[in-house]
Design a protein around this motif. Structure first.
Motif, PDB file in Angstrom:
ATOM      1  N   GLY A   1       0.742  -1.399  -0.032  1.00 49.64           N
ATOM      2  CA  GLY A   1       0.003   0.002   0.134  1.00 49.64           C
ATOM      3  C   GLY A   1       0.709   1.219  -0.099  1.00 49.64           C
ATOM      4  N   LYS A   2       1.742   1.403  -0.939  1.00 42.90           N
ATOM      5  CA  LYS A   2       2.589   2.668  -0.867  1.00 42.90           C
ATOM      6  C   LYS A   2       1.835   3.821  -1.317  1.00 42.90           C
ATOM      7  CE  LYS A   2       5.917   0.401  -3.222  1.00 42.90           C
ATOM      8  NZ  LYS A   2       5.788  -1.185  -3.063  1.00 42.90           N
ATOM      9  N   THR A   3       0.929   3.583  -2.171  1.00 46.40           N
ATOM     10  CA  THR A   3      -0.043   4.728  -2.487  1.00 46.40           C
ATOM     11  C   THR A   3      -0.568   5.345  -1.269  1.00 46.40           C
ATOM     12  OG1 THR A   3      -0.407   3.536  -4.635  1.00 46.40           O
ATOM     13  CG2 THR A   3      -1.519   5.721  -4.248  1.00 46.40           C
ATOM     14  N   ILE A   4      -1.172   4.727  -0.266  1.00 44.28           N
ATOM     15  CA  ILE A   4      -1.536   5.157   0.843  1.00 44.28           C
ATOM     16  C   ILE A   4      -0.424   5.745   1.636  1.00 44.28           C
ATOM     17  CG2 ILE A   4      -2.659   4.255   3.075  1.00 44.28           C
ATOM     18  CD1 ILE A   4      -4.447   2.304   1.557  1.00 44.28           C
ATOM     19  N   MET A   5       0.642   5.195   1.781  1.00 44.54           N
ATOM     20  CA  MET A   5       1.676   5.937   2.539  1.00 44.54           C
ATOM     21  C   MET A   5       1.894   7.087   1.942  1.00 44.54           C
ATOM     22  SD  MET A   5       4.299   2.665   3.100  1.00 44.54           S
ATOM     23  CE  MET A   5       3.837   0.928   2.927  1.00 44.54           C
ATOM     24  N   ALA A   6       2.201   7.113   0.656  1.00 43.92           N
ATOM     25  CA  ALA A   6       2.271   8.575   0.113  1.00 43.92           C
ATOM     26  C   ALA A   6       1.135   9.603   0.185  1.00 43.92           C
ATOM     27  CB  ALA A   6       2.632   8.407  -1.467  1.00 43.92           C
TER      28      ALA A   6
ATOM     29  N   GLN B   1      -4.840   9.786  -9.279  1.00 47.90           N
ATOM     30  CA  GLN B   1      -5.576  10.933  -9.078  1.00 47.90           C
ATOM     31  C   GLN B   1      -7.082  10.615  -8.240  1.00 47.90           C
ATOM     32  OE1 GLN B   1      -7.356  12.309 -12.701  1.00 47.90           O
ATOM     33  NE2 GLN B   1      -7.027  14.529 -12.098  1.00 47.90           N
ATOM     34  N   ASP B   2      -7.374   9.215  -8.615  1.00 49.03           N
ATOM     35  CA  ASP B   2      -8.628   8.881  -8.120  1.00 49.03           C
ATOM     36  C   ASP B   2      -8.280   8.513  -6.473  1.00 49.03           C
ATOM     37  OD1 ASP B   2     -10.018   8.975 -10.388  1.00 49.03           O
ATOM     38  OD2 ASP B   2      -9.879   6.960 -10.919  1.00 49.03           O
ATOM     39  N   GLU B   3      -7.260   8.052  -6.087  1.00 46.98           N
ATOM     40  CA  GLU B   3      -7.064   7.564  -4.684  1.00 46.98           C
ATOM     41  C   GLU B   3      -6.588   8.803  -3.913  1.00 46.98           C
ATOM     42  OE1 GLU B   3      -4.940   4.390  -3.295  1.00 46.98           O
ATOM     43  OE2 GLU B   3      -5.764   3.105  -4.855  1.00 46.98           O
ATOM     44  N   MET B   4      -5.820   9.866  -4.501  1.00 46.63           N
ATOM     45  CA  MET B   4      -5.867  10.854  -3.636  1.00 46.63           C
ATOM     46  C   MET B   4      -6.887  11.678  -3.254  1.00 46.63           C
ATOM     47  SD  MET B   4      -2.453  11.102  -2.992  1.00 46.63           S
ATOM     48  CE  MET B   4      -2.488   9.463  -2.927  1.00 46.63           C
TER      49      MET B   4
ATOM     50  N   LEU C   1      -7.629  15.313  -1.656  1.00 47.81           N
ATOM     51  CA  LEU C   1      -6.424  16.062  -2.520  1.00 47.81           C
ATOM     52  C   LEU C   1      -6.785  15.998  -3.842  1.00 47.81           C
ATOM     53  CD1 LEU C   1      -3.332  14.704  -0.428  1.00 47.81           C
ATOM     54  CD2 LEU C   1      -4.342  16.678  -0.066  1.00 47.81           C
ATOM     55  N   SER C   2      -7.350  17.132  -4.395  1.00 44.52           N
ATOM     56  CA  SER C   2      -7.471  17.475  -5.928  1.00 44.52           C
ATOM     57  C   SER C   2      -6.224  17.655  -6.687  1.00 44.52           C
ATOM     58  CB  SER C   2      -8.543  18.426  -6.228  1.00 44.52           C
ATOM     59  OG  SER C   2      -9.813  17.969  -5.187  1.00 44.52           O
ATOM     60  N   PHE C   3      -5.650  16.497  -7.068  1.00 48.78           N
ATOM     61  CA  PHE C   3      -4.644  16.786  -8.198  1.00 48.78           C
ATOM     62  C   PHE C   3      -5.051  16.943  -9.493  1.00 48.78           C
ATOM     63  CE2 PHE C   3      -2.131  15.114  -4.522  1.00 48.78           C
ATOM     64  CZ  PHE C   3      -0.889  15.651  -4.800  1.00 48.78           C
ATOM     65  N   SER C   4      -4.204  17.690 -10.392  1.00 47.31           N
ATOM     66  CA  SER C   4      -4.364  17.918 -11.897  1.00 47.31           C
ATOM     67  C   SER C   4      -3.670  16.944 -12.559  1.00 47.31           C
ATOM     68  CB  SER C   4      -4.362  19.222 -12.403  1.00 47.31           C
ATOM     69  OG  SER C   4      -5.273  20.147 -11.518  1.00 47.31           O
ATOM     70  N   LEU C   5      -4.148  16.247 -13.702  1.00 49.97           N
ATOM     71  CA  LEU C   5      -3.160  15.609 -14.665  1.00 49.97           C
ATOM     72  C   LEU C   5      -2.505  16.650 -15.716  1.00 49.97           C
ATOM     73  CD1 LEU C   5      -5.101  12.282 -15.637  1.00 49.97           C
ATOM     74  CD2 LEU C   5      -3.310  12.463 -13.793  1.00 49.97           C
ATOM     75  N   PHE C   6      -1.091  16.437 -15.687  1.00 48.65           N
ATOM     76  CA  PHE C   6      -0.533  17.113 -16.835  1.00 48.65           C
ATOM     77  C   PHE C   6      -0.783  16.683 -17.959  1.00 48.65           C
ATOM     78  CE2 PHE C   6       3.437  17.803 -19.178  1.00 48.65           C
ATOM     79  CZ  PHE C   6       3.525  19.286 -19.275  1.00 48.65           C
ATOM     80  N   THR C   7      -0.986  17.420 -18.922  1.00 48.54           N
ATOM     81  CA  THR C   7      -1.407  17.137 -20.395  1.00 48.54           C
ATOM     82  C   THR C   7      -0.829  18.120 -21.364  1.00 48.54           C
ATOM     83  OG1 THR C   7      -3.520  18.499 -20.346  1.00 48.54           O
ATOM     84  CG2 THR C   7      -3.745  16.306 -19.473  1.00 48.54           C
TER      85      THR C   7
END
Length: 252
Positions: free
Chosen positions: A58-63, A92-95, A101-107
């Motif tokens: 669960g490294k995403t949860i730790m981050a 993006q979904d998990e954050m 936390l609302s992260f934008s995706l770089f495009t």
């Protein structure tokens, strides 16, 4: 006055609740996730670290906990997450779902429509695709002219380099890693991978040079170099992961 006092209360809440991120997130973290964030990551100022727990830890949860805790402590406002292309939407979904936390995706469109000319300056919370950054010198040039409080790289073993004779053969991803790791670019730099070591000690030392260039300088030679990187890396294997009641997290 009420608003100001409430804002001040929220701002200093972590002083009274040292695990504020756990109690304000939509997750129930496991013991190893809590120790990773509150014992290995947060005390390090500034952070230069590899989180190398086994897959499924669960490294995403730790981050997410780490980022949320930094924001709650006013230690970070601008965060960049770099991940392989297939994982960015998942990040993006998990954050959003677990940590608010609302992260934008770089495009590419974000780059073309940037008001300041540098899309990295326009967005405080950003997720970018690893190869999109590593293949474009134009994007890297913009990266060189921006600053983040924290940068996290997922599947970081992809930032690899190898020795070829007496020369280092650096991949484009490794060169990107050097840009991201620069202290001018970010204060906190976290690499996440379940496979930090490919079996070749000299390649591992090149990978670790992203965190400490002076210490891992030059080609690794047995009997000359120290291989202990325990102060820069945490690795927990599946057999050691337990629940709060002490039972193993994974079957034998």
């Amino acid at each position: 006055f009420k608003l100001v006092t409430e804002a001040w209360r929220i701002n200093t809440a972590y002083l009274f609740d040292p695990m504020m991120a756990v109690h304000t997130s939509n997750v129930e973290p496991l013991p190893h996730q809590i120790t990773a964030v509150y014992e290995s990551l947060l005390p390090r100022q500034p952070l230069r670290y590899v989180l190398a727990d086994d897959p499924g830890a669960g490294k995403t949860i730790m981050a997410g906990l780490y980022i949320r805790e930094l924001i709650l402590r006013a230690d970070a406002r601008r965060v960049l997450i770099v991940a392989p292309g297939g994982l960015v939407e998942q990040w993006q979904d998990e954050m959003e779902e677990k940590f608010g936390l609302s992260f934008s995706l770089f495009t590419r469109e974000m780059q073309d429509q940037s008001r300041s000319g540098n899309p990295f300056d326009d967005h405080d919370l950003l997720i970018a695709r690893l190869d999109q950054l590593s293949r474009s010198e134009e994007i890297q040039e913009k990266l060189r002219h921006t600053q983040y409080d924290a940068i996290i790289v997922d599947e970081a073993h992809k930032l690899s380099a190898t020795w070829f004779g007496s020369k280092v053969n650096e991949t484009k991803r490794f060169k990107l890693g050097k840009i991201l790791a620069s202290p001018e670019r970010t204060r906190h730099f976290l690499l996440m991978t379940a496979t930090p070591h490919n079996g070749k000690e000299e390649d591992f030392q090149l990978f670790m040079s992203l965190l400490d260039g002076d210490r891992f300088e030059g080609r690794f030679r047995d009997g000359v170099h120290e291989t202990n990187a325990s102060d820069l890396m945490r690795r927990m294997v599946k057999e050691k992961l337990v629940k709060f009641d002490g039972k193993p997290l994974f079957p034998e």
